[in-house]
Structures are given as structure tokens and as C-alpha cells.
Design a protein around this motif. Structure first.
Motif, mmCIF file in Angstrom:
data_model
loop_
_atom_site.group_PDB
_atom_site.id
_atom_site.type_symbol
_atom_site.label_atom_id
_atom_site.label_comp_id
_atom_site.label_asym_id
_atom_site.label_seq_id
_atom_site.Cartn_x
_atom_site.Cartn_y
_atom_site.Cartn_z
ATOM 1 N N SER A 20 0.881 -1.274 -0.113
ATOM 2 C CA SER A 20 -0.001 -0.034 0.011
ATOM 3 C C SER A 20 0.803 1.167 0.061
ATOM 4 N N ALA A 21 1.990 1.455 0.918
ATOM 5 C CA ALA A 21 2.712 2.360 1.046
ATOM 6 C C ALA A 21 3.488 2.800 -0.244
ATOM 7 N N GLY A 23 4.244 3.018 -3.815
ATOM 8 C CA GLY A 23 3.368 3.035 -5.213
ATOM 9 C C GLY A 23 3.611 4.242 -6.111
ATOM 10 N N LEU A 24 2.884 5.060 -6.588
ATOM 11 C CA LEU A 24 3.372 6.090 -7.530
ATOM 12 C C LEU A 24 4.058 7.413 -6.703
ATOM 13 N N GLY A 25 3.630 7.392 -5.422
ATOM 14 C CA GLY A 25 4.171 8.327 -4.579
ATOM 15 C C GLY A 25 5.763 8.198 -4.468
ATOM 16 N N ASN A 26 6.168 6.881 -4.461
ATOM 17 C CA ASN A 26 7.598 6.492 -4.413
ATOM 18 C C ASN A 26 8.457 6.668 -5.751
ATOM 19 N N TYR A 103 -5.811 8.147 -9.142
ATOM 20 C CA TYR A 103 -4.737 7.355 -9.090
ATOM 21 C C TYR A 103 -4.780 6.241 -9.995
ATOM 22 N N PHE A 226 1.113 10.957 2.144
ATOM 23 C CA PHE A 226 0.812 10.101 0.956
ATOM 24 C C PHE A 226 1.549 8.922 0.793
ATOM 25 N N THR A 227 2.914 9.053 0.908
ATOM 26 C CA THR A 227 3.788 7.923 0.882
ATOM 27 C C THR A 227 3.501 6.697 1.624
ATOM 28 N N SER A 229 0.593 6.071 3.129
ATOM 29 C CA SER A 229 -0.810 5.624 3.057
ATOM 30 C C SER A 229 -1.584 6.321 4.389
ATOM 31 N N MET A 232 -6.103 8.198 6.000
ATOM 32 C CA MET A 232 -7.351 7.866 5.436
ATOM 33 C C MET A 232 -7.957 6.572 5.994
ATOM 34 N N THR A 234 -6.398 3.730 5.836
ATOM 35 C CA THR A 234 -6.101 2.314 5.114
ATOM 36 C C THR A 234 -5.314 1.421 6.045
ATOM 37 N N SER A 320 -1.191 -0.324 -4.505
ATOM 38 C CA SER A 320 -1.649 0.768 -3.511
ATOM 39 C C SER A 320 -2.991 0.806 -3.742
ATOM 40 N N SER A 323 -5.343 -1.167 -1.807
ATOM 41 C CA SER A 323 -5.460 -0.896 -0.508
ATOM 42 C C SER A 323 -6.427 0.412 -0.479
ATOM 43 N N ILE A 324 -6.598 1.157 -1.454
ATOM 44 C CA ILE A 324 -7.431 2.575 -1.220
ATOM 45 C C ILE A 324 -8.824 1.958 -1.661
HETATM 46 N N1 PFF Z 1 1.133 5.394 -0.488
HETATM 47 C C1 PFF Z 1 0.688 5.281 -2.005
HETATM 48 C C2 PFF Z 1 1.880 5.942 -2.924
HETATM 49 O O1 PFF Z 1 2.907 6.279 -2.466
HETATM 50 O O2 PFF Z 1 1.681 5.836 -4.241
HETATM 51 C C3 PFF Z 1 -0.401 6.260 -2.335
HETATM 52 C C4 PFF Z 1 -1.730 5.933 -1.232
HETATM 53 C C5 PFF Z 1 -2.103 4.560 -0.993
HETATM 54 C C6 PFF Z 1 -2.182 7.064 -0.526
HETATM 55 C C7 PFF Z 1 -3.139 4.581 -0.207
HETATM 56 C C8 PFF Z 1 -3.141 6.710 0.358
HETATM 57 C C9 PFF Z 1 -3.733 5.519 0.525
HETATM 58 F F1 PFF Z 1 -4.589 5.219 1.459
#
Ligand code: PFF
Length: 457
Positions: A20-21, A23-26, A103, A226-227, A229, A232, A234, A320, A323-324
Motif C-alpha cells: 500500500s505504501a 506506489g506512484l508516490g515513491n 490514481y 501520501f507515501t 498511505s 485515511m 488504510t 496501492s 489498499s485504497i
Molecule cells: N502510498 C501510496 C503511494 O505512495 O503511491 C498512495 C496511497 C495509497 C495513498 C493508499 C493513500 C492510501 F490510502
């Protein structure tokens, strides 16, 4: 009460939560943010935010989930009956809708780029960022093509979740996370062995603090949420599928470590390629979809590296997205007694439809954008990363501090730990810091919106 599903193993849980952590964020956001904000200086601030604000909130979310065995709304209702705290959970479900809408669109792009690279589609744009930029804009603004890929991506997300916690989410995390790590190691070695590739290490690890400004600090903090998660629910949802024999402190540390290492490895792989080809590290969000595709064909075996890279990005986005959507699915299962299949298919489809508008807002149907002044896509990204997640995280910290009590929280955290020496004071201080820092930053943003100038940034 129905029997709750549980993870099959500790490793499965850690891989699903780090899935989950990561993802596109990383792989998409961190490298371009570091590139635009002074490289190593941004990395240092980001690491501080992760440790000081991210770590305590990850632990808080896991503990709340495991204790109540419920997804966020039910969890807050159980720990604070007849209060408004349940709206923190509701905010989380809303944030899940908002984030997954955009996303899923980018998830579709990754899939399309992986296949494009595989059929040699990057050769035409080799060394030509202008042409690559044009083609990227043409693709994302097309009313049909990106929507098709977004639907495929969302269908895969739904496919995994319908199969449940152990048979779907955990099973696929166990396949995709090791694959992500392996591909990244290969790409990193490939990058570092290119001429000038080592410059990437200098860029990412030798801080020049003069490059940093206050707004990069705000950015780093928002990105920490964000990175990981966070904010929210999750991690509350994933924590609710745990039995009480897990050491949550060490699990949280593993997840943070994996998330951070993967972001940095992606940064190294990407910047090594950028420096090897003498390109500009600060090309912004287009770094991945515009700059990189022009570079792959110029290195030996580029078709393979390009496909691997985008396939890696696709898998990271998928774990990710899963998980959302699970946050929404779990809410309807826990609160309204829906079946997993019905909740996933109905809400997966609704999010996909909102996502189609999001994709259309990139040019296919931009009349829509006049509503927001920025594209609907950017609006959703902005709303969630800048406000919803940090506010959700701050409220979670405040919940433990003001309602649940740090003492009871630590008591619950100790379950499953062998070494039980934890001083609640540590957590108290960390939660106070998280709440204050986020509170200050949000106030700063709001003042900026109202008055046009901010206290910092
Ligand atoms: N953590 C994910 C990322 O870094 O791309 C984005 C994300 C996933 C944000 C799940 C929030 C969440 F609940």
C-alpha cells in the motif's frame, strides 16, 4: 457478528501494508519532487517527516485497527461511542474516493507505457524530449485511449479485492512486492554502472541546504502522509485484519523502511539514467512519462529496461490502489453488511466513472475544468494530498491524545511485543509534535488561500 478475515502470516501483512505504501508516490512523485527541491536537502527533510510524524501515526492506525477489528468508521465508533470522532473515518472513506479516482488514471498510463516500451514504441522519441512531451500530451488528452487503460487497471484492482484479504490482497502482495524489489535492484545497478551514473548518489545524498525553501518543507510533510498511505484509515483497515499476536512496532518500522528504501532506490535508478545522458534532473512530473522514455532507447537493452521500469511502476500502483479500494469495500462490509463482491464491484465501478471525468479533464473534455480553475485531476490530487490526508492524520493523533488516552493506546500496543518497555511519554511527545506540525501547516495554507500570502512558504 460475521467472522472477520485475517492475514495468513506476518510476512503477508508486512508485504500487503508496504504494498500500500509503495506506489506512484515513491516512484513517480518522490524522484521529481526531490529533483525540483534540491535533491539531498529534500530527502533529509522528507526522512525527518517520516520518522517524526509518519512513524507514530502508522503505529496509531495499526493499533486502532487491531484493537477494534473494524474499518475506520466502526473503529472510531467503538473507541468513542456516540461522539463525532466517527467522522474521521468518514473523511477517510471520502479521501479514498478522491485519491483512487486520479490514481486509477495514472495506473492506466503505467500499463500503457509498459506495453509501449515492449513493442519498441520509445525508439521514435529517443533523445527527443519535445516529441516525447507532445506524444504524452496527445495520449493523456485523448478521450478514449487513457480511459481504456484506466478501466483495465481498475478491473484488475477489483479482481484482486473480490478474492478477499488472504486469497486476494495478501496473495498478490506476496507476488508483486518481491518482484518490485528485484526489478528495482536490477534497474539501480544498471543505472549506477552507466557513465556518470554515480552522480545520482551525490545528487540524492549530499545536501545543499541553500536549495531548500519553506514550501519544500510543506511538500515533504504532505508527501510523508501520501507515501505511507496515512490519514485515511488504510492502515486502520489493514490493521483490523491482524490477530493480537503481532509486534506492531517492528511491523511499522519494517513498512517505513521498505517504503523509504524503495523511494530512494527508484530515485537512484532514475537520476543515474538522467545524469548518464546529461539530462536535467528537475523536469518535474514529466520526468517519468516524458524524460525517461526518451532515455531508455539510448542505453544498451533499453527496450527491456524501459518495459521493466513501467511494469514495476504498474505493480507498485496496483498494490496501492488495492489498499485504497479496500478502505471503501471494508466500510460497506462492516457498516452496512454488504457482501465483499457487491461492495467492491459497485464502488470500484463508481470510482472508475469519476476517474473517467478525471482523465477527460486532461484535455479530452476540458470545459469541465473551468469549474475548478485547475484540471479536475489536479484538483483531486491537491485536495487529498494537501488537505484530506494531513487533516486525517492530525485528527488521528489528536484522537489518541485527547480521547483514547496515550496510556491505553500504549497498553494495546504492547500486546504482541516481547520487550514491553515503552515509555508512553515518547508517544505523547511524538503525537503532540505531529498534531502541531500538521496543524500549523494547514493553518498556513488556509491563510494563504484567504489572504494571498502565507506565514511560511
Ligand atoms: N502510498 C501510496 C503511494 O505512495 O503511491 C498512495 C496511497 C495509497 C495513498 C493508499 C493513500 C492510501 F490510502
Amino acid at each position: 457478528m460475521k467472522n472477520r478475515e485475517h492475514w495468513g502470516s506476518r510476512l503477508g501483512f508486512i508485504l500487503a501494508a508496504s504494498g500500500s505504501a509503495v506506489g506512484l508516490g515513491n516512484i513517480w512523485k518522490y524522484p521529481h519532487m526531490a529533483g525540483e527541491n534540491g535533491g539531498a536537502a529534500f530527502t533529509v527533510i522528507y526522512l525527518i517527516c517520516i520518522l517524526l510524524v509518519g512513524l507514530p501515526i502508522v503505529i496509531a492506525e495499526f493499533v486502532i485497527g487491531r484493537k477494534t477489528q473494524l474499518s475506520p468508521v466502526g473503529a472510531f465508533k467503538t473507541l468513542a461511542p456516540n461522539t463525532n470522532w466517527k467522522y474521521v473515518g468518514v473523511l477517510g472513506v471520502c479521501a479514498a474516493f478522491v485519491i483512487l479516482s486520479f490514481y486509477g488514471v495514472v495506473g492506466g498510463w503505467t500499463l500503457r507505457y509498459a506495453l509501449l516500451s515492449l513493442v519498441g514504441g520509445f525508439t521514435k522519441i529517443s533523445g527527443n524530449p519535445e516529441l516525447a512531451g507532445e506524444q504524452f500530451s496527445l495520449f493523456i488528452s485523448n478521450p478514449i485511449n487513457p480511459v481504456f487503460w484506466q478501466i483495465v487497471f481498475m478491473a484488475l484492482t477489483i479482481f484482486v479485492i473480490v478474492r478477499g484479504v488472504k486469497g486476494g490482497i495478501e496473495k498478490w502482495a506476496k507476488i508483486m512486492m518481491p518482484a518490485i524489489l528485484l526489478i528495482l535492484v536490477i534497474l539501480m545497478i544498471r543505472g549506477l554502472t552507466l557513465p556518470n551514473g554515480l552522480k545520482a548518489l551525490e545528487f540524492l545524498f549530499q545536501p545543499k541546504f541553500s536549495d531548500l525553501n519553506a514550501s519544500s518543507v510543506v511538500l515533504a510533510l504532505g508527501h510523508a502522509f501520501f507515501t505511507l498511505s496515512l490519514g485515511m484509515g488504510t492502515m486502520i483497515t489493514y490493521g483490523s485484519y491482524l490477530k493480537s499476536d503481532q509486534n506492531l512496532l517492528s511491523s511499522a518500522l519494517w513498512i517505513i523502511l521498505l517504503d523509504t528504501i524503495i523511494a530512494i532506490m527508484a530515485g537512484i535508478a532514475i537520476f543515474a539514467t538522467v545524469f548518464a545522458l546529461g539530462a536535467n534532473p528537475d523536469s518535474g512530473p514529466g520526468l517519468i512519462f516524458v524524460a525517461l522514455p526518451t532515455m531508455f532507447p539510448q542505453i544498451a537493452g533499453g527496450t527491456l529496461w524501459g518495459s521493466l521500469f513501467f511494469f514495476l511502476l504498474f505493480m507498485a500502483a496496483l498494490t496501492s490502489a488495492i489498499s485504497i479500494l479496500e478502505v471503501i469495500t471494508a466500510f460497506f462490509i462492516d457498516e452496512l453488511n454488504w457482501s465483499r463482491e457487491k461492495a467492491t464491484v459497485v464502488f470500484g465501478s463508481i470510482v472508475t466513472i469519476v476517474g473517467i471525468f478525471c482523465s477527460m479533464s486532461m484535455g479530452g473534455f476540458d470545459d469541465f475544468n473551468t469549474l475548478f480553475n485547475i484540471s479536475f485531476f489536479d484538483f483531486l490530487d491537491y485536495l487529498s494530498s494537501k488537505y484530506m490526508l494531513p487533516i486525517g492524520g492530525m485528527l488521528t493523533a489528536l484522537f489518541v491524545l485527547l480521547k483514547w488516552g496515550v496510556g491505553d493506546f500504549v497498553q494495546e500496543l504492547k500486546i504482541g511485543m516481547e520487550d514491553k518497555r515503552i515509555d508512553p511519554l515518547w508517544f505523547k511527545v511524538l503525537f503532540i509534535i505531529s498534531a502541531l506540525v500538521v496543524g500549523f501547516i494547514i493553518t498556513n495554507e488556509i491563510i494563504e488561500i484567504i489572504t494571498g500570502s502565507s506565514i511560511i512558504g
